[in-house]
Design an enzyme around this catalytic site. Structure first.
Site: not given
Length: 533
Positions: A307, A314, A456
């Site tokens: 990604e 990330h 999350e």
């Protein structure tokens, strides 16, 4: 007369020349005398060196090549130094963090992992500490590894600059084991300065790229030492808690034939005469282990995501804590197990890593993490309604955006006083192909996410264990069935209903401590712009 007049200047010139010569000779004699005095002084120093009372008690240790020397020497950990050892002579192997020499004394800060202690070297004939030894100590380069023999002494006042405050070390031997170069790319004291409240008011900051480019040095700060001990604690607690509940640890392949999550966020690698992929998840193999009657399994290992996301949360490679278990009648049996596993981990961190959490708090602003037991569980429509009441309109069939998740976290904290909660019944359209649809709502699914501070940290679901439905969902997601034939075949052999989830280790630690960037909790982070060191 003319001749007489001619000779007069000549006589005067000779007299002037004599004065200049005399001055020159005097200067030369003075220079020679100084040279002789310097030589005599050097000889005297050499004699003094020969009579150094500290000879054989300091210097550069010869290279350790496992010859067996000093194997009987007992070392004391810095964290164990205290008033109980007052008057005792100990050996420590430490890094010299800072030194400050003045006259016949030298003060040093010695560091061992998260712990620091003050060393005092002072000229003292009784302890056989010479001025040369004190000077040698003051000239040792920062971050060098040293062996110190010293007496533990109680301090008159607490040493606020060190973690060991009630005692200091009074040195009697100093040996350099490994010398650091004089010029360091960053100073540990700068890298360890409090981010929000610099008591010295210097506002010196080491930026993130400098830290990561020189990660070996950066990792030596007390906060980083504590962060990665806490991270190790999360792994240990995860393993211990699940093992006690009858789970079996397994190890899954990271080179696979098809994208495990579907989609394009996958790294392709050359595999002999064809291509393969780096695993986005151990998902398929956890399920195959369930089909092989392992009943409850977990795994800890690398996960790869291609990604191109340059955000605070990330990474392209991270450590996944994954678990899977069969259930009897309802996937909430699994959901309850995962929720309780998190609760037990959070409590374990509070009880077993309080010192490390406090160390991190000295550099970063750490907000105490709040959680409920049993954990709070909401359903997706409830979250949508809470957001609507806060002025955010989203479709009940869309996934939550990052800002939505953060806002929801704040709303949950305000309403339920918890930083950890479970969100159940996600829309089917936003979940992977192997997610079981909700039998009561075709647009919903038996899937869930778990959140810490509004971000999350786990995604999971009941998995489809019926091969015809699994094939249908895979085709719907555009997955080449031939590449997951072995996976689907496992369910043709009979497989119990099961569910599980995947956790990002670095994200859990980041959010538990309330840090602002996941690179702080990845020892050697990998993101779209960094593959070194």
């Amino acid at each position: 007369m003319v001749a007489s007049d001619d000779t007069k200047p000549t006589v005067e010139g000779d007299a002037g020349g004599s004065k200049k010569a005399a001055k020159k000779a005097a200067k030369a004699a003075e220079k020679q005398q100084k040279k002789a005095e310097h030589k005599a002084s050097s000889v005297q120093n050499e004699v003094q060196d020969e009579k150094d009372i500290s000879e054989g008690r300091y210097g550069i240790m010869k290279l350790i090549q496992s010859t067996g020397e000093n194997r009987d020497r007992v070392y004391t950990d810095v964290k164990d130094l205290g008033v109980a050892l007052e008057g005792k002579t100990v050996w420590v192997r430490v890094r010299l963090q800072t030194s400050r020499a003045k006259g016949k004394q030298c003060f040093c800060v010695l560091r061992q992992a998260c712990h620091t202690v003050q060393l005092l070297m002072s000229v003292n004939e009784e302890r056989a500490v010479s001025k040369n030894m004190v000077k040698f100590t003051g000239n040792i380069t920062k971050e060098s590894i040293v062996d110190i023999q010293a007496t533990v002494a109680r301090t008159g006042a607490p040493v606020d600059s060190c973690s060991v405050r009630d005692v200091e070390l009074v040195g009697v031997q100093v040996w350099v084991v490994s010398q650091a170069r004089p010029q360091l790319p960053l100073q540990i004291e700068d890298a360890a300065r409090p981010e929000n409240n610099d008591p010295e008011g210097l506002k010196i900051r080491v930026n993130q790229d400098t830290r990561l480019d020189n990660r070996v040095l950066d990792l030596r700060t007390p906060a980083n030492q504590a962060i990665f001990r806490i991270e190790a604690g999360v792994c240990r607690l995860f393993r211990d808690i699940l093992t006690k509940r009858g789970f079996v640890e397994i190890h899954t392949p990271k080179i696979i034939s098809a994208a495990s999550e579907g989609g394009a966020n996958v790294f392709t690698v050359s595999y002999f005469k064809s291509n393969a992929y780096l695993a986005q998840s151990p998902q398929l193999y956890k399920q195959m282990a369930i089909a092989a009657d392992f009943d409850k399994v977990f795994t800890v290992g690398a996960v790869f995501r291609a990604e191109d996301s340059n955000t605070h949360r990330h990474l392209t490679e991270f450590v996944g804590l994954d678990l899977e278990m069969s259930f009897t009648h309802h996937y909430h049996e699994v959901l309850d197990t995962i929720g309780q596993t998190f609760t037990d981990m959070f409590r374990g961190l509070q009880e077993q890593y309080a010192s490390e959490i406090a160390t991190v708090g000295q550099q970063y602003k750490v907000e105490p993490f709040k959680f409920l037991d049993p954990p709070l569980r909401l359903e997706f429509p409830q979250a949508v309604e809470m957001l609507r009441e806060a002025g955010v309109t989203i479709s009940p069939e869309d996934d939550l955006s990052t800002p939505d998740e953060k806002l929801l976290g704040r709303l949950v904290r305000s309403k339920y006083d918890t930083d950890f909660y479970i969100l159940d019944k996600y829309p089917l359209a936003v979940r992977p192909f192997y997610t079981m649809p909700d039998p009561n709502n075709p647009r919903s699914s038996n899937s869930y996410d778990m959140f810490m501070r509004g971000e999350e940290i786990l995604s999971g679901a009941q998995r489809i264990h019926e091969p015809a439905l699994l094939t249908e969902r895979a085709e719907h997601h555009g997955i080449d069935i031939s590449k997951i034939a072995a996976y689907i075949e496992a369910f043709r052999l009979g497989c119990p209903p099961h569910a599980g989830g995947g956790i990002g280790l670095e994200r859990v630690v980041m959010l538990y401590l309330g840090l602002d960037n996941i690179r702080k909790t990845s020892m050697f982070p990998r993101d779209p712009k960094r593959v070194t060191p």
